[in-house]
Design a protein around this motif. Structure first.
Motif, mmCIF file in Angstrom:
data_model
loop_
_atom_site.group_PDB
_atom_site.id
_atom_site.type_symbol
_atom_site.label_atom_id
_atom_site.label_comp_id
_atom_site.label_asym_id
_atom_site.label_seq_id
_atom_site.Cartn_x
_atom_site.Cartn_y
_atom_site.Cartn_z
ATOM 1 N N ALA A 299 18.244 83.419 26.512
ATOM 2 C CA ALA A 299 17.271 84.014 27.435
ATOM 3 C C ALA A 299 15.921 83.315 27.329
ATOM 4 O O ALA A 299 15.240 83.095 28.347
ATOM 5 C CB ALA A 299 17.124 85.507 27.149
ATOM 6 N N ASP A 300 15.522 82.937 26.098
ATOM 7 C CA ASP A 300 14.268 82.199 25.905
ATOM 8 C C ASP A 300 14.302 80.877 26.665
ATOM 9 O O ASP A 300 13.337 80.505 27.353
ATOM 10 C CB ASP A 300 14.036 81.904 24.420
ATOM 11 C CG ASP A 300 13.761 83.149 23.599
ATOM 12 O OD1 ASP A 300 13.252 84.130 24.164
ATOM 13 O OD2 ASP A 300 14.061 83.125 22.390
ATOM 14 N N LEU A 301 15.405 80.149 26.531
ATOM 15 C CA LEU A 301 15.526 78.832 27.171
ATOM 16 C C LEU A 301 15.526 78.959 28.690
ATOM 17 O O LEU A 301 14.936 78.133 29.395
ATOM 18 C CB LEU A 301 16.801 78.143 26.695
ATOM 19 C CG LEU A 301 16.867 77.840 25.189
ATOM 20 C CD1 LEU A 301 18.249 77.316 24.804
ATOM 21 C CD2 LEU A 301 15.796 76.821 24.800
ATOM 22 N N GLN A 302 16.183 79.986 29.208
ATOM 23 C CA GLN A 302 16.205 80.199 30.654
ATOM 24 C C GLN A 302 14.803 80.478 31.167
ATOM 25 O O GLN A 302 14.390 79.954 32.212
ATOM 26 C CB GLN A 302 17.159 81.352 30.999
ATOM 27 C CG GLN A 302 18.620 81.002 30.756
ATOM 28 C CD GLN A 302 19.561 82.171 30.990
ATOM 29 O OE1 GLN A 302 20.777 82.003 31.082
ATOM 30 N NE2 GLN A 302 19.039 83.383 31.088
ATOM 31 N N GLU A 303 14.064 81.284 30.436
ATOM 32 C CA GLU A 303 12.704 81.619 30.867
ATOM 33 C C GLU A 303 11.779 80.412 30.757
ATOM 34 O O GLU A 303 10.946 80.177 31.635
ATOM 35 C CB GLU A 303 12.167 82.770 30.005
ATOM 36 C CG GLU A 303 10.786 83.254 30.424
ATOM 37 C CD GLU A 303 10.303 84.428 29.600
ATOM 38 O OE1 GLU A 303 9.133 84.830 29.786
ATOM 39 O OE2 GLU A 303 11.076 84.938 28.758
ATOM 40 N N MET A 304 11.928 79.635 29.688
ATOM 41 C CA MET A 304 11.086 78.453 29.479
ATOM 42 C C MET A 304 11.206 77.453 30.618
ATOM 43 O O MET A 304 10.232 76.784 30.983
ATOM 44 C CB MET A 304 11.465 77.763 28.158
ATOM 45 C CG MET A 304 11.022 78.498 26.910
ATOM 46 S SD MET A 304 11.832 77.844 25.406
ATOM 47 C CE MET A 304 11.357 76.108 25.469
ATOM 48 N N HIS A 305 12.393 77.328 31.195
ATOM 49 C CA HIS A 305 12.640 76.298 32.194
ATOM 50 C C HIS A 305 12.889 76.860 33.594
ATOM 51 O O HIS A 305 13.323 76.133 34.491
ATOM 52 C CB HIS A 305 13.824 75.432 31.755
ATOM 53 C CG HIS A 305 13.581 74.722 30.451
ATOM 54 N ND1 HIS A 305 13.986 75.239 29.237
ATOM 55 C CD2 HIS A 305 12.945 73.550 30.165
ATOM 56 C CE1 HIS A 305 13.624 74.409 28.267
ATOM 57 N NE2 HIS A 305 12.999 73.381 28.802
ATOM 58 N N GLY A 306 12.633 78.154 33.764
ATOM 59 C CA GLY A 306 12.789 78.753 35.085
ATOM 60 C C GLY A 306 14.205 78.709 35.609
ATOM 61 O O GLY A 306 14.437 78.487 36.797
ATOM 62 N N ILE A 307 15.171 78.933 34.698
ATOM 63 C CA ILE A 307 16.588 78.867 35.057
ATOM 64 C C ILE A 307 17.166 80.273 35.066
ATOM 65 O O ILE A 307 17.030 81.023 34.080
ATOM 66 C CB ILE A 307 17.355 77.975 34.067
ATOM 67 C CG1 ILE A 307 16.898 76.512 34.227
ATOM 68 C CG2 ILE A 307 18.859 78.090 34.271
ATOM 69 C CD1 ILE A 307 17.481 75.579 33.189
ATOM 70 N N GLY A 308 17.816 80.639 36.139
ATOM 71 C CA GLY A 308 18.412 81.965 36.228
ATOM 72 C C GLY A 308 19.610 82.131 35.327
ATOM 73 O O GLY A 308 19.803 83.178 34.697
ATOM 74 N N SER A 309 20.426 81.079 35.226
ATOM 75 C CA SER A 309 21.612 81.121 34.369
ATOM 76 C C SER A 309 22.105 79.705 34.141
ATOM 77 O O SER A 309 21.832 78.788 34.928
ATOM 78 C CB SER A 309 22.723 81.962 35.006
ATOM 79 O OG SER A 309 23.148 81.374 36.229
ATOM 80 N N PHE A 310 22.825 79.531 33.045
ATOM 81 C CA PHE A 310 23.463 78.237 32.767
ATOM 82 C C PHE A 310 24.905 78.311 33.257
ATOM 83 O O PHE A 310 25.676 79.169 32.833
ATOM 84 C CB PHE A 310 23.428 77.923 31.270
ATOM 85 C CG PHE A 310 22.069 77.543 30.758
ATOM 86 C CD1 PHE A 310 21.504 76.327 31.091
ATOM 87 C CD2 PHE A 310 21.350 78.414 29.955
ATOM 88 C CE1 PHE A 310 20.248 75.968 30.624
ATOM 89 C CE2 PHE A 310 20.099 78.082 29.479
ATOM 90 C CZ PHE A 310 19.538 76.859 29.819
ATOM 91 N N ASP A 311 25.262 77.394 34.146
ATOM 92 C CA ASP A 311 26.615 77.374 34.698
ATOM 93 C C ASP A 311 27.614 76.756 33.727
ATOM 94 O O ASP A 311 28.765 77.174 33.661
ATOM 95 C CB ASP A 311 26.628 76.596 36.014
ATOM 96 C CG ASP A 311 25.606 77.130 36.998
ATOM 97 O OD1 ASP A 311 25.743 78.296 37.400
ATOM 98 O OD2 ASP A 311 24.658 76.396 37.337
ATOM 99 N N LEU A 312 27.161 75.752 32.984
ATOM 100 C CA LEU A 312 28.011 75.084 31.995
ATOM 101 C C LEU A 312 27.271 75.113 30.668
ATOM 102 O O LEU A 312 26.099 74.736 30.585
ATOM 103 C CB LEU A 312 28.307 73.649 32.414
ATOM 104 C CG LEU A 312 29.362 72.864 31.603
ATOM 105 C CD1 LEU A 312 29.897 71.692 32.430
ATOM 106 C CD2 LEU A 312 28.815 72.325 30.278
ATOM 107 N N VAL A 313 27.953 75.561 29.618
ATOM 108 C CA VAL A 313 27.356 75.633 28.284
ATOM 109 C C VAL A 313 28.241 74.859 27.318
ATOM 110 O O VAL A 313 29.441 75.123 27.214
ATOM 111 C CB VAL A 313 27.216 77.092 27.817
ATOM 112 C CG1 VAL A 313 26.718 77.143 26.379
ATOM 113 C CG2 VAL A 313 26.270 77.857 28.730
#
Length: 398
Positions: A299-313
């Motif tokens: 959640a921190d990484l998504q917020e830092m980069h303005g990403i709603g979700s990671f499609d591939l992890v």
């Protein structure tokens, strides 16, 4: 990234023993005197035949129900009839071996494997002093780790590239006396991520996989390959080790839309420190109150980069997956993940206070197979792969 020394749990069969007494006991003498040797031989042969036939029937039965289970993987019935094991997590779910083989075979037909798996030429860009050795791999692996400089640029031909040219010449940084060469070979020469290749050519994947998380990016070779496979995606690469991170910066400098994070992936923000050193490709970190490297949640990484979700992890985090998918972790971010490829390290469980006999695998299974998405579990022996049924169907029917 450490070679798999024991990801799969092992099970021992409780073989019943027959205590026939000490040598020369009355019981033993009495039994042998009543049953002729020839009769014993016939009985033994019959038992062997029955055992072989019985096991053959079991194999056929398993094949008719979707393949065999990996060693140490139990069914729900074998675990006690319930959906969860004794630790409260779902028992290890067997990977679909048939579909795994299909995807790996499709990956083997990819142009990167077909056209970029031949002999390569390596040449130093910078002059390397103090040696007359001409073989690059020998130089990089034989030099002491603390030499100056610690790394050098190497020009490599036959590297997979995005665009019209399937293979091209690229410059990478390698450290002396490190595992960088081995990681390079795994990813770019042996096509370590081959099971992902079919998704790069999928129209849905190209349009649907927009954001990628590479946790445990090491020296940057996996990030490079993910960029080649998905040239339009945004990639966030995370690496906690400071020396690894410097090489990661150098090897991804020319890649567009790649965001580097010096830190580790955890179930919450905080700090972590090195507690286990198994080489540059196997550094284990634990949480501390202060000092060390930063730790970030998804959640921190998504917020830092303005990403709603990671499609591939992609996760290669040396056992910390037992924390990321632990009982107190927020795994709601998985609800919109389409494809997750994990190198599970059960054998590092001791660092995190969990059993080294499959508990980490069970935690991962419990989180991934428990999402609202209809996830399918696959394996290529190195990785465990979870993906949505819709994505799998699209790739299989191309």
């Amino acid at each position: 990234m450490v070679p798999n020394l024991g990801n799969k749990t092992s099970s021992t069969q409780n073989i019943p023993t027959w205590n026939s007494g000490e040598k020369g006991s009355p019981r033993k003498r009495h039994l042998s005197s009543r049953i002729p040797l020839k009769a014993l031989s016939l009985i033994f042969t019959s038992l062997c035949i029955g055992f072989v036939v019985g096991n053959r029937q079991k194999v056929v039965q398993r094949a008719n129900t979707g393949g065999t289970r990996a060693s140490g993987q139990r069914s729900v019935e074998e675990a006690g009839g319930g959906p969860h094991g004794s630790d409260g997590f779902a028992d290890i779910v067997p990977a679909n071996d048939t579909l795994s083989t299909v995807l790996v075979d499709k990956g083997s037909e990819h142009r990167f494997v077909r056209d970029c798996s031949g002999l390569r030429s390596f040449s130093f860009v910078d002059r390397v002093r103090g040696t007359n050795v001409t073989d690059l791999v020998s130089i990089l692996t034989s030099m002491e780790e603390n030499r100056k400089p610690i790394a050098t640029r190497v020009q490599v031909s036959g590297v997979p590239c995005a665009g019209e040219d399937v293979c091209c010449v690229r410059r990478f940084w390698f450290r002396f006396g490190s595992t960088d060469v081995e990681v390079f070979r795994q990813v770019l020469q042996d096509h370590y991520l081959k099971i992902l290749y079919p998704f790069s050519s999928s129209e849905y994947a190209q349009g649907g996989i927009k954001n990628i998380l590479d946790a445990g990016a090491n020296a940057g070779f996996s990030t490079y390959m993910l960029r080649m496979l998905f040239p339009d995606a945004t990639i966030v690469s995370v690496e906690p080790d400071p020396v690894n991170f410097k090489i990661l910066e150098r090897n991804t400098k020319e890649l567009g839309n790649v965001h580097l994070v010096h830190g580790g992936l955890w179930n919450e923000s905080g700090n972590i420190k090195l507690v286990g050193d198994h080489g540059d490709w196997g550094r284990v970190f634990q949480k501390v109150e202060e000092g060390g490297s930063r730790a970030f949640s998804v959640a921190d990484l998504q917020e830092m980069h303005g990403i709603g979700s990671f499609d591939l992890v992609k996760l290669d985090i040396e056992g910390a997956e037992s924390i990321i998918f632990g009982p107190e972790a927020d795994t709601s971010w998985l609800n919109r993940t389409k494809l997750c490829i994990i190198e599970v390290h059960d054998f590092f469980g001791g660092y995190f206070g969990v059993s080294e006999h499959g508990e980490t695998s069970r935690r991962v299974d419990s989180a991934l197979m428990g999402t609202p998405s209809d996830m399918v579990k696959l394996s290529d022996n190195e990785h465990t792969v979870y993906l949505t049924q819709s994505l799998l169907d699209l790739v299989l029917h191309e």
